[in-house]
Design an enzyme around this catalytic site. Structure first.
Site, short mmCIF file in Angstrom:
data_model
loop_
_atom_site.label_atom_id
_atom_site.label_comp_id
_atom_site.label_asym_id
_atom_site.label_seq_id
_atom_site.Cartn_x
_atom_site.Cartn_y
_atom_site.Cartn_z
N GLU A 79 -5.28 0.93 -7.03
CA GLU A 79 -5.47 2.15 -6.24
C GLU A 79 -6.63 2.99 -6.75
O GLU A 79 -7.24 3.74 -5.99
CB GLU A 79 -4.17 2.95 -6.23
CG GLU A 79 -3.10 2.22 -5.44
CD GLU A 79 -1.75 2.86 -5.58
OE1 GLU A 79 -1.31 3.52 -4.64
OE2 GLU A 79 -1.11 2.70 -6.63
N LYS A 96 -4.68 -0.91 -17.91
CA LYS A 96 -4.27 0.31 -17.22
C LYS A 96 -4.23 -0.02 -15.71
O LYS A 96 -4.53 -1.13 -15.30
CB LYS A 96 -5.27 1.44 -17.49
CG LYS A 96 -5.46 1.75 -18.97
CD LYS A 96 -6.25 3.04 -19.22
CE LYS A 96 -7.73 2.88 -19.03
NZ LYS A 96 -8.51 4.09 -19.47
N PHE A 115 0.81 -1.24 0.00
CA PHE A 115 0.00 0.00 0.00
C PHE A 115 0.83 1.27 0.00
O PHE A 115 0.35 2.32 0.41
CB PHE A 115 -0.96 0.01 1.21
CG PHE A 115 -1.72 -1.28 1.40
CD1 PHE A 115 -2.35 -1.91 0.33
CD2 PHE A 115 -1.82 -1.87 2.66
CE1 PHE A 115 -3.04 -3.10 0.51
CE2 PHE A 115 -2.52 -3.07 2.83
CZ PHE A 115 -3.13 -3.68 1.75
MO1 MOS Z 1 0.92 2.60 -3.93
S1 MOS Z 1 0.53 3.95 -2.37
O1 MOS Z 1 1.76 3.49 -5.11
O2 MOS Z 1 1.83 1.31 -3.20
#
Ligand code: MOS
Length: 740
Positions: free
Chosen positions: A707, A703, A238
């Site tokens: 996130e 794509k 994350f």
């Molecule tokens: Mo993510 S916050 O680019 O691991």
């Protein structure tokens, strides 16, 4: 045989569920000692004395380090980059200064973890304390312009001020978000082992094995070829495991000094100050639109705290650079405030997930100011081209997200006025928010080996964060080679393998996946070459494009004698080969210089139920409509979405890390004080994918996805809360006292 697009279950699911997957802290090194960190209890000042005498005499203790005897560490490279990914520039145990509460000030190494943890409590420290500078509305006035680290800090297209001046409907508001901490299931861990030749093997909880290797090479002054970094499984990354944090350096240096492997596992409380967090933001937005609801101008500025020694920028305002068009112009800017805290970092859809709360809340406010349906307002402001660069979007299905997502949600049954929908004594509210997410293009390498038994081995320095990398990459190889997935073995997470990029920015499928596809296709082409021109070539009079691969064999695609085929195993044997190796090198253009602008898109529809007496908000249901290009595995994709939406619910309703104004310490440092959603907080989540193959994004057509799915959950919920209650909450999380 097409494997891509199939909802294949996790190949590593059984390993994980039975506890046989080896995570970093599980690394079996019998002779490894254990390290424990002593932290500063003050947030600003310096240590006057650190007495390790008692600790050193405690049972099992091998050594104690402070800034007095810690070997020197080279400074981190400036500027920060994805290839030099230091978590923070201020290095541990190098001087007596204290810059934040929880800063490491001593390290104790002992035979067992309990011995180390106990001895760490025996270290006596005297401080000279100074007043801590903390982030709040007052100190935010001291915000400064930071140097760039990811994107340009400010942007201006056209004349935003003019557009805002001349608009018929105007919104000018401030939106704020709270400090948040990562809290991955798996705490950070490091096991460092040096061999007699001065070579370091680092078992590390990292989303970027090659970046960690590069950074450690620089700061420890060890040639890069003498370092191996290994990470086979992560229990969540994350962004919190993207960069190298002080405990890793401490462990590696201690292991070298003691000439013995050393391991460390951060406690949950240590994960608040030893690794980065998401900084709070104060965002101001001005929107203006003409009589019909078409945007004329957008101004979006964000201020966030960073440490006194680094300039981490939370790029919240980038949301406004790409999502909607504004006829006169768009201007954005970011500022930082240097305060006594550890350096913030990327966390669970950094930048966008914060910026969209402000932008998409403001859009809802505009919809109500103009008396226009919130979905219709967004459709009105759709853009064919990227407002910032002027480039056409490669693919942009946000209209489909809004229309098809709205249909699935039943948006047409919604009544416009706030407080107009009820379920018994509960207020019902429905809200929508659109989203755009950055697409990264990074080089990646992979190797595919066809074995004499007809199976394939994929090797690449990719990462498994818990997202399903082993599974989806197996699929990509199986698809290109015409093999059943179980015939493909995947090896990843080791810097001795072909170099891949960081597993951040939701970039793995599109980029690392592209290198895997290229390697598998190269292996297939080599097989075809053998079948056409090798020993006793079975298809000597055919052309390469007449051959197809299926179930581990080559055959002719469109010939009468179609049933003639040769297995890969036979073909290799006939040519006296024990194996066949092929490489895939993916080398895309830099995102900013591509001919088209590549972004993922989404629309999120949320329904909340608010108890009018208690101010309690419950999420009733949620529809997320996503355009992440082509879906490689609908099952793992849906799992990513469910996880991302759950983060978004935490951001909207629960997550908030408070700092004690007197001590400058984070108040809650575990799951009992820092709230994250549990199963009972999450209703049925309805996820739909409406994207199509995007050839500009990746040869795989994919794509970024992961996130994207956390973005705009918070504004959709905030907008639903407004619709339910008539109360506009502009500060996250939306807790009871803000509703009453
Ligand atoms: Mo993510 S916050 O680019 O691991």
């Amino acid at each position: 045989m097409s494997t891509v697009g199939e909802p294949i279950s996790r190949v590593d699911g059984r390993l994980k569920a039975t506890g046989r997957a080896i995570y970093t802290a599980d690394t079996p090194l019998a002779d490894a000692a254990h390290a424990a960190i002593v932290h500063s209890t003050i947030a600003n000042g310096k240590t006057v004395s650190i007495d390790t005498g008692t600790a050193e005499k405690a049972p099992g203790v091998l050594a104690a380090f402070t800034h007095r005897n810690m070997p020197r560490i080279n400074p981190t490279p400036k500027p920060w980059s994805h290839l030099h990914p230091h978590g923070q520039g201020y290095l541990p145990l190098q001087d007596e200064q204290i810059h934040y509460a929880g800063q490491p000030i001593a390290l104790v190494v002992a035979k067992t973890r309990d011995q180390a943890l106990h001895a760490a409590t025996l270290v006596a420290v005297e401080y000279q304390a100074e007043r801590a500078v903390l982030f709040n509305r007052e100190t935010a006035r001291e915000a400064v312009d930071p140097p760039q680290f990811l994107w340009p800090v400010a942007s201006s297209v056209g004349d935003a001020e003019k557009g805002i001046r001349e608009g018929d409907h105007k919104i000018a508001q401030t939106y704020t978000t709270s400090d948040r901490h990562h809290n991955q299931m798996e705490p950070h861990a490091t096991v460092a082992a040096w061999d007699v030749g001065g070579r370091l093997t680092l078992y590390e909880t990292t989303q970027h094995i090659f970046g960690a290797r590069e950074l450690i090479s620089i700061v420890l002054g060890v040639p890069i070829e003498n370092i191996t970094v290994i990470s086979h499984f992560l229990g969540g990354g994350f962004g919190g495991k993207a960069y190298v944090w002080p405990h890793t350096l401490l462990t590696a240096v201690a292991a070298k000094a003691l000439n013995q492997p050393v391991r460390i596992q951060l406690t949950r409380a240590q994960m608040y100050s030893m690794v980065g967090h998401q900084p709070a933001t104060i965002q101001t937005i001005e929107l203006a639109a003409d009589r019909d609801g078409k945007l004329t101008g957008i101004r979006h500025e964000s201020t966030s705290p960073t440490s006194v020694f680094d300039s981490y920028i939370e790029y919240a305002a980038i949301a406004s650079r790409h999502l909607w068009r504004a006829s006169a112009g768009i201007a954005t800017n970011h500022k930082v405030v240097h305060v006594n805290r550890n350096t913030p970092t990327a966390m669970r859809s950094p930048h966008e997930a914060l910026g969209h709360f402000a932008l998409e809340s403001a859009m809802d406010e505009l919809a109500y100011a103009a008396g226009i349906d919130p979905v219709k307002l967004r459709l009105l402001n759709d853009s064919e081209t990227d407002p910032l660069s002027g480039r056409p979007f490669s693919t942009r299905a946000i209209r489909k997200c809004l229309v098809e997502g709205g249909a699935r949600f039943g948006w047409n049954k919604r009544t416009f006025a706030p407080r107009s929908m009820r379920d018994g004594r509960y207020l019902i509210g429905q809200g929508v928010a659109g989203a755009v997410y950055t697409h990264w293009r990074w080089p990646a390498h992979a190797r595919v080996t066809l074995k004499s038994d007809g199976s394939a081995l994929l090797e690449a320095g990719m990462h498994e964060l818990g997202t399903g990398t082993y599974t989806v990459m197996q699929q990509v190889v199986a698809d290109a080679l015409g093999l059943r997935p179980e015939k493909v073995t995947v090896r990843l997470g080791d810097t001795r393998l072909p170099a891949s990029h960081a597993a951040i920015g939701s970039a793995t499928m599109a980029n690392a996946g592209a290198s895997v596809m290229l390697a598998a296709k190269a292996a297939r082409n080599k097989m075809i070459e053998l079948a056409l021109t090798g020993r006793e070539a079975p298809f000597a009079d055919s052309a390469p494009d007449e051959l197809v691969v299926d179930d581990g064999a080559l055959s002719l695609a469109h010939r009468p004698h179609k049933n003639v085929n040769i297995t890969f195993a036979e073909l290799l044997a006939r040519n006296g080969m024990s194996e066949l190796v092929a490489n895939g090198n993916y080398d895309p253009v830099e995102e900013a210089s591509g001919p088209k602008a590549v972004f993922s898109f989404a629309a999120v529809f949320a329904e909340v139920r608010v108890d009018p007496d208690l101010g309690l908000v419950r999420l009733n249901r949620l529809v997320g409509a996503y355009d992440p290009g082509r879906i490689i595995n609908p099952k793992t994709a849906r799992s990513q979405a469910i996880g991302g939406i759950t983060w978004g619910v935490g951001q909207a309703l629960l997550e908030q890390s408070e700092t004690d104004p007197t001590t400058g310490r984070y108040l809650s440092r575990n799951y009992s004080g820092y709230l994250v959603p549990t199963n009972a907080d999450i209703p049925n989540l309805d996820v739909m994918f409406v994207g199509e193959f995007d050839e500009e994004a990746s040869p795989l057509g994919a794509k970024g996805l992961g996130e994207l799915t956390a973005v705009s959950v918070a504004p959709a919920i905030a907008n639903a809360v407004y619709h339910a209650t008539g109360k506009r909450v502009r500060d996250l999380p939306i807790t009871i006292e803000k509703i009453l």
